[in-house]
Design an enzyme around this catalytic site. Sequence first.
Site, mmCIF file in Angstrom:
data_model
loop_
_atom_site.group_PDB
_atom_site.id
_atom_site.type_symbol
_atom_site.label_atom_id
_atom_site.label_comp_id
_atom_site.label_asym_id
_atom_site.label_seq_id
_atom_site.Cartn_x
_atom_site.Cartn_y
_atom_site.Cartn_z
ATOM 1 N N SER A 16 0.666 -1.183 0.209
ATOM 2 C CA SER A 16 -0.092 0.065 0.208
ATOM 3 C C SER A 16 0.865 1.055 -0.063
ATOM 4 O O SER A 16 0.887 1.848 0.932
ATOM 5 C CB SER A 16 -0.903 0.065 1.050
ATOM 6 O OG SER A 16 -0.068 0.124 2.549
ATOM 7 N N HIS A 60 -3.629 -6.162 1.905
ATOM 8 C CA HIS A 60 -2.504 -7.086 2.738
ATOM 9 C C HIS A 60 -2.929 -8.469 2.767
ATOM 10 O O HIS A 60 -2.457 -9.443 3.481
ATOM 11 C CB HIS A 60 -1.911 -6.789 4.086
ATOM 12 C CG HIS A 60 -1.035 -5.703 4.009
ATOM 13 N ND1 HIS A 60 -0.728 -4.745 5.138
ATOM 14 C CD2 HIS A 60 -0.498 -4.838 3.030
ATOM 15 C CE1 HIS A 60 0.204 -3.751 4.911
ATOM 16 N NE2 HIS A 60 0.360 -3.872 3.532
ATOM 17 N N GLU A 84 -5.076 -2.779 8.971
ATOM 18 C CA GLU A 84 -4.462 -3.458 10.209
ATOM 19 C C GLU A 84 -5.088 -3.130 11.566
ATOM 20 O O GLU A 84 -5.427 -2.123 11.881
ATOM 21 C CB GLU A 84 -2.935 -2.739 10.064
ATOM 22 C CG GLU A 84 -2.218 -2.960 8.959
ATOM 23 C CD GLU A 84 -0.839 -2.140 8.883
ATOM 24 O OE1 GLU A 84 -0.246 -1.687 10.045
ATOM 25 O OE2 GLU A 84 -0.407 -1.953 7.932
ATOM 26 N N GLU A 108 1.442 -9.889 6.916
ATOM 27 C CA GLU A 108 2.372 -9.298 8.218
ATOM 28 C C GLU A 108 1.958 -10.253 9.188
ATOM 29 O O GLU A 108 2.355 -9.574 10.446
ATOM 30 C CB GLU A 108 2.014 -8.046 8.618
ATOM 31 C CG GLU A 108 2.121 -7.002 7.258
ATOM 32 C CD GLU A 108 1.964 -5.153 7.494
ATOM 33 O OE1 GLU A 108 1.262 -5.070 8.688
ATOM 34 O OE2 GLU A 108 2.299 -4.549 6.875
ATOM 35 N N ASP A 149 -4.644 0.649 11.430
ATOM 36 C CA ASP A 149 -3.963 1.367 9.926
ATOM 37 C C ASP A 149 -5.195 1.319 9.259
ATOM 38 O O ASP A 149 -5.378 0.149 8.417
ATOM 39 C CB ASP A 149 -2.813 0.968 9.690
ATOM 40 C CG ASP A 149 -2.169 1.476 8.240
ATOM 41 O OD1 ASP A 149 -2.991 2.697 7.928
ATOM 42 O OD2 ASP A 149 -1.253 1.261 7.872
ATOM 43 N N GLU A 156 -4.051 5.275 12.154
ATOM 44 C CA GLU A 156 -3.013 5.545 10.870
ATOM 45 C C GLU A 156 -3.958 5.843 9.754
ATOM 46 O O GLU A 156 -4.822 5.080 9.526
ATOM 47 C CB GLU A 156 -2.053 4.508 10.860
ATOM 48 C CG GLU A 156 -1.018 4.700 9.753
ATOM 49 C CD GLU A 156 -0.062 3.518 9.878
ATOM 50 O OE1 GLU A 156 0.113 2.912 10.605
ATOM 51 O OE2 GLU A 156 0.347 3.256 8.526
ATOM 52 N N ASP A 181 0.927 8.430 7.490
ATOM 53 C CA ASP A 181 1.956 7.430 6.741
ATOM 54 C C ASP A 181 1.842 7.876 5.170
ATOM 55 O O ASP A 181 2.899 8.535 4.864
ATOM 56 C CB ASP A 181 1.259 5.902 6.898
ATOM 57 C CG ASP A 181 2.151 4.865 5.992
ATOM 58 O OD1 ASP A 181 3.116 5.254 5.698
ATOM 59 O OD2 ASP A 181 1.644 3.872 5.793
ATOM 60 N N LYS A 240 9.324 5.221 7.724
ATOM 61 C CA LYS A 240 9.709 4.173 6.809
ATOM 62 C C LYS A 240 10.959 4.486 6.123
ATOM 63 O O LYS A 240 10.862 5.242 5.244
ATOM 64 C CB LYS A 240 8.713 3.673 6.038
ATOM 65 C CG LYS A 240 7.315 3.035 6.593
ATOM 66 C CD LYS A 240 6.322 2.900 5.509
ATOM 67 C CE LYS A 240 5.112 1.862 6.112
ATOM 68 N NZ LYS A 240 3.979 2.391 4.884
ATOM 69 N N HIS A 246 7.903 -1.196 9.664
ATOM 70 C CA HIS A 246 8.468 -2.218 8.662
ATOM 71 C C HIS A 246 7.598 -1.960 7.466
ATOM 72 O O HIS A 246 6.753 -0.971 7.258
ATOM 73 C CB HIS A 246 8.023 -3.629 9.278
ATOM 74 C CG HIS A 246 6.483 -3.928 9.263
ATOM 75 N ND1 HIS A 246 5.929 -5.176 9.591
ATOM 76 C CD2 HIS A 246 5.426 -2.802 9.578
ATOM 77 C CE1 HIS A 246 4.491 -4.973 9.693
ATOM 78 N NE2 HIS A 246 4.269 -3.661 9.352
ATOM 79 N N LYS A 295 5.978 -0.328 14.791
ATOM 80 C CA LYS A 295 5.154 -1.296 14.204
ATOM 81 C C LYS A 295 5.770 -2.236 13.333
ATOM 82 O O LYS A 295 6.333 -1.884 12.158
ATOM 83 C CB LYS A 295 4.235 -0.437 13.322
ATOM 84 C CG LYS A 295 2.930 -0.723 12.599
ATOM 85 C CD LYS A 295 2.046 -0.067 11.962
ATOM 86 C CE LYS A 295 2.333 -0.114 10.339
ATOM 87 N NZ LYS A 295 1.267 0.139 9.649
#
Length: 419
Positions: A42, A154, A163, A204, A239, A281, A308, A333, A361, A384
């Site tokens: 993403s 994901h 998430e 994840e 998230d 997030e 993010d 990140k 990550h 995270k």
Amino acid sequence: MVRISDVRAYEVLDSRGNPTVYTVVTLEDGTRGDAYVPSGASTGKHEALELRDGGSRFLGKGVQKAVENVNGVISKAVIGMNALDQRAVDEAMINLDGTENKSRLGANAILSVSLAVARAAANFLNIPLFRYLGGVNGIVLPIPLMNVINGGVHADNSLDIQEFMIVPDGAETFSHAIQIASETFHTLKKLLKEKGHSVSVGDEGGFAPNLGGTREALDFLMKAIEEAGYDDLISIALDVAASELYLGDGKYRMDGREMNRQEMVDFYRSLLDDYPIISIEDPFAEDDYEGWEMVTAELGQTVQLVGDDIFVTNIERLAEGIREGYANAILIKLNQVGTLSETLDAIRLAHENAYRTVISHRSGETCDTFIADLSVAVNAGQIKTGSLARGERTSKYNRLLYIEAEYGGTYGYFDPFEV
Ligand code: 2PG
Ligand code: MG
């Protein structure tokens, strides 16, 4: 001073089985440092460019060009430079690339060298990476935001939110946090199984069940936390990755409905009323500044709002967010920006402006543990790095367990509303 004498990159695989860059840097005395680059799914559209070969090899995802860039022009530029002068090495690569988004050489190529140089420098000084990066001041073991239910891009399931994370913010130490989170993770697995849901895991390491929507996922989390006996010690983070749910024109697809900005904010508010959510997030899309302004004004005093895709670890985008009032925290990140120095700049700007930082990550990872050390070095207070399964996720937790056991430090949560 110690000079870089050799730089060599290799095409290897990440946790999704896609190619990524691995680089080994050697110093004149023979000391080595290495680094693997992660990769997102993403991805924000303002991220630095991940150079892929295209064509049919590896379905277009090969990184031979990035590897060639490291072994060719980059290595020529940095060989002979002082490995202890990270900023000079990073600047040399930024200048060599010469583009805004590192599209000539590739952020994957540049980052692999940047991180490997830092590791080589730490190894040369014979100190752990977190100590090299943070000195004696890097002492905070981060609160983990652990993604135990995966959705969005994901996972191949029905959940819109990407998430659903458990946050052991009431734990006493990092190892205690891992213990109670692991027990909760296994309790969640049992509960999902009992109800006939799939317990196979997503990218994840979280479960990816086909649930009816956001609230059903949150109810499962709550049940798991309660049954494990940790309702006092574990909170929840989300998230939303709303860039993936944006329909344009201030409208979003969420839980089978179309929602406008105000409906989205009200939806979040209702979740905050009913669940112990401490962090959201990307509640709005990367370019939906109106949405970000609205949610920050309405909810920014009561919950951590992490940018993010909107910030992409970019100091200029973060500065704009601070000026305009978007979010109150930033996800960090390394590969969104492409060098260690620029990442450290973004973290510093955030902290100076009372924005919290969550070191993160990517959904495509390797067992490289650089971000674990980084989180301690900068006292981020939060990391995270996925669920409590899959080696590329637990490797970061294992590194932090080792750091805590060997070097001590405090387990700290910087409450954004108490500082
Ligand atoms: C995110 C990340 C990491 P990706 O959106 O925060 O969880 O996902 O690496 O796919 O961008
Ligand atoms: Mg995100």
